[in-house]
Design an enzyme around this catalytic site. Structure first.
Site, PDB file in Angstrom:
ATOM      1  N   SER A 118       0.830  -1.205   0.000  1.00 31.08           N
ATOM      2  CA  SER A 118       0.000   0.000   0.000  1.00 31.08           C
ATOM      3  C   SER A 118       0.864   1.255   0.000  1.00 31.08           C
ATOM      4  CB  SER A 118      -0.885   0.018   1.260  1.00 31.08           C
ATOM      5  OG  SER A 118      -1.744  -1.084   1.267  1.00 31.08           O
TER       6      SER A 118
HETATM    7  N1  SAH Z   1      -0.909  -4.686   3.445  1.00 33.49           N
HETATM    8  C1  SAH Z   1       0.079  -5.306   2.616  1.00 33.49           C
HETATM    9  C2  SAH Z   1      -0.434  -5.914   1.321  1.00 33.49           C
HETATM   10  C3  SAH Z   1      -1.618  -5.252   0.668  1.00 33.49           C
HETATM   11  S1  SAH Z   1      -2.084  -6.071  -0.856  1.00 33.49           S
HETATM   12  C4  SAH Z   1       1.203  -4.351   2.323  1.00 33.49           C
HETATM   13  O1  SAH Z   1       1.005  -3.142   2.329  1.00 33.49           O
HETATM   14  O2  SAH Z   1       2.311  -4.821   2.065  1.00 33.49           O
HETATM   15  C5  SAH Z   1      -3.331  -7.165  -0.243  1.00 33.49           C
HETATM   16  C6  SAH Z   1      -2.814  -8.471   0.278  1.00 33.49           C
HETATM   17  O3  SAH Z   1      -3.946  -9.245   0.672  1.00 33.49           O
HETATM   18  C7  SAH Z   1      -2.051  -9.308  -0.756  1.00 33.49           C
HETATM   19  O4  SAH Z   1      -0.800  -9.651  -0.226  1.00 33.49           O
HETATM   20  C8  SAH Z   1      -2.929 -10.541  -0.945  1.00 33.49           C
HETATM   21  O5  SAH Z   1      -2.169 -11.709  -1.188  1.00 33.49           O
HETATM   22  C9  SAH Z   1      -3.684 -10.601   0.369  1.00 33.49           C
HETATM   23  N2  SAH Z   1      -4.957 -11.322   0.369  1.00 33.49           N
HETATM   24  C10 SAH Z   1      -6.009 -11.193  -0.479  1.00 33.49           C
HETATM   25  N3  SAH Z   1      -6.994 -12.062  -0.144  1.00 33.49           N
HETATM   26  C11 SAH Z   1      -6.566 -12.732   0.956  1.00 33.49           C
HETATM   27  C12 SAH Z   1      -7.129 -13.756   1.778  1.00 33.49           C
HETATM   28  N4  SAH Z   1      -8.331 -14.292   1.552  1.00 33.49           N
HETATM   29  N5  SAH Z   1      -6.403 -14.206   2.819  1.00 33.49           N
HETATM   30  C13 SAH Z   1      -5.152 -13.717   3.080  1.00 33.49           C
HETATM   31  N6  SAH Z   1      -4.563 -12.769   2.332  1.00 33.49           N
HETATM   32  C14 SAH Z   1      -5.266 -12.272   1.289  1.00 33.49           C
END
Ligand code: SAH
Length: 283
Positions: A118
């Site tokens: 993000s």
């Molecule tokens: N907050 C993190 C990543 C944001 S992107 C950062 O800033 O680094 C959103 C993340 O949610 C991704 O890594 C994706 O793999 C994860 N995601 C999406 N659906 C998910 C689920 N059902 N369970 C676990 N992770 C999930």
């Protein structure tokens, strides 16, 4: 609210167009904005006020880069808390973005697997909203932990007496997040066991260390997963983006008697909280 959502991406794109990095695959999810994980309303309004005089959120490498990133977030009113400023200066975002990416520019950065880290202002916004529930000794859950940056910030804020859990459903991202944390100032919290990162479907939460004072969801859900509500401590707070095309960052407070109150903080654009197959489709 919807008018704001439609208007603001254009404003944001004009202000930031040249700083944008968004993986093409993310358009699968129907984004008309080139921005993901962006706060599209309040932040854009602030940008407008100083648009022509604004300096880019681009800074030098290392500690000066971190410092001016935080200074800019303070200047535009995104960060007002000293603790949030301190933790974002302390944990180097440069260790969490892929090599060669702009670590301190206020934009999301692709991290592979159709995911992004993000933008700094979204991390700051969520830290601000959760700050009271990230006091030393408290427990926090980060769903969709991705690079582990925000999980690491949580861990530094609750300290060695607290407990922080990150969950992501992409094993490679979880491995990467552990390596990132190991290089960072939060490394000792990982070794001492007050911080852990796991592979799992975050829609189920992480029961082992529940209930949590703070729950952050880093991907947009169509509705609030019941297990997350169940795992929120009475008196606790959850921050979760809700929606598909139009998304809002919701703040969910559970009172001591277990009743739930919710309010909308702002309009946002996140990748979906979904199944691993759906996320990786065609990757
Ligand atoms: N907050 C993190 C990543 C944001 S992107 C950062 O800033 O680094 C959103 C993340 O949610 C991704 O890594 C994706 O793999 C994860 N995601 C999406 N659906 C998910 C689920 N059902 N369970 C676990 N992770 C999930």
């Amino acid at each position: 609210m919807r008018a704001q959502v439609l208007i603001c991406p254009t404003i944001t794109l004009r202000a930031y167009g040249h700083l944008c990095h968004t993986p093409r695959r993310l358009y699968r999810y129907g984004s008309s904005s080139q921005f993901l994980n962006l706060n599209l309303s309040r932040f854009s309004r602030r940008l407008l006020t100083s648009f022509f005089h604004m300096e880019q959120f681009q800074s030098g490498a290392g500690s000066s880069g971190k410092k001016s990133m935080v200074e800019n977030l303070k200047r535009y009113g995104v960060i007002s808390s000293k603790r949030v400023a301190q933790v974002m200066e302390h944990l180097d975002r440069g260790l969490f973005v892929p090599a060669g990416s702009s670590a301190y520019v206020d934009t999301p950065v692709p991290i592979g697997y159709n995911a992004t880290i993000s933008a700094p202002h979204m991390h700051a916004t969520c830290l601000q909203l959760l700050e009271d529930k990230l006091q030393p000794g408290m427990r926090a859950l980060d769903v969709g932990s991705g690079t582990g940056y925000l999980t690491g910030c949580f861990a530094l804020m609750v300290g060695a007496e607290g407990r922080v859990v990150g969950v992501d459903h992409i094993p490679e991202l979880v491995d990467m997040s552990i390596k990132n944390i190991e290089k960072s100032v939060a490394a000792s919290l990982l070794t001492k066991g007050s911080l852990s990162l796991h592979v799992g479907d975050g829609r189920k939460g992480w029961q082992e260390f529940a209930p949590y004072d703070a729950i952050h969801v880093g991907a947009a859900a169509s509705e609030i997963p019941q297990p997350l509500l169940d795992q929120l401590k009475p008196g606790g707070r959850m921050v979760i983006p809700l929606g598909t095309y139009f998304q809002e960052l919701k703040v969910i407070d559970k009172s001591e008697d277990g009743s739930i109150k919710a309010h909308t903080e702002t309009s946002v654009r996140y990748v979906p909280l979904t199944s691993r197959e759906e996320q990786l489709g065609g990757f």
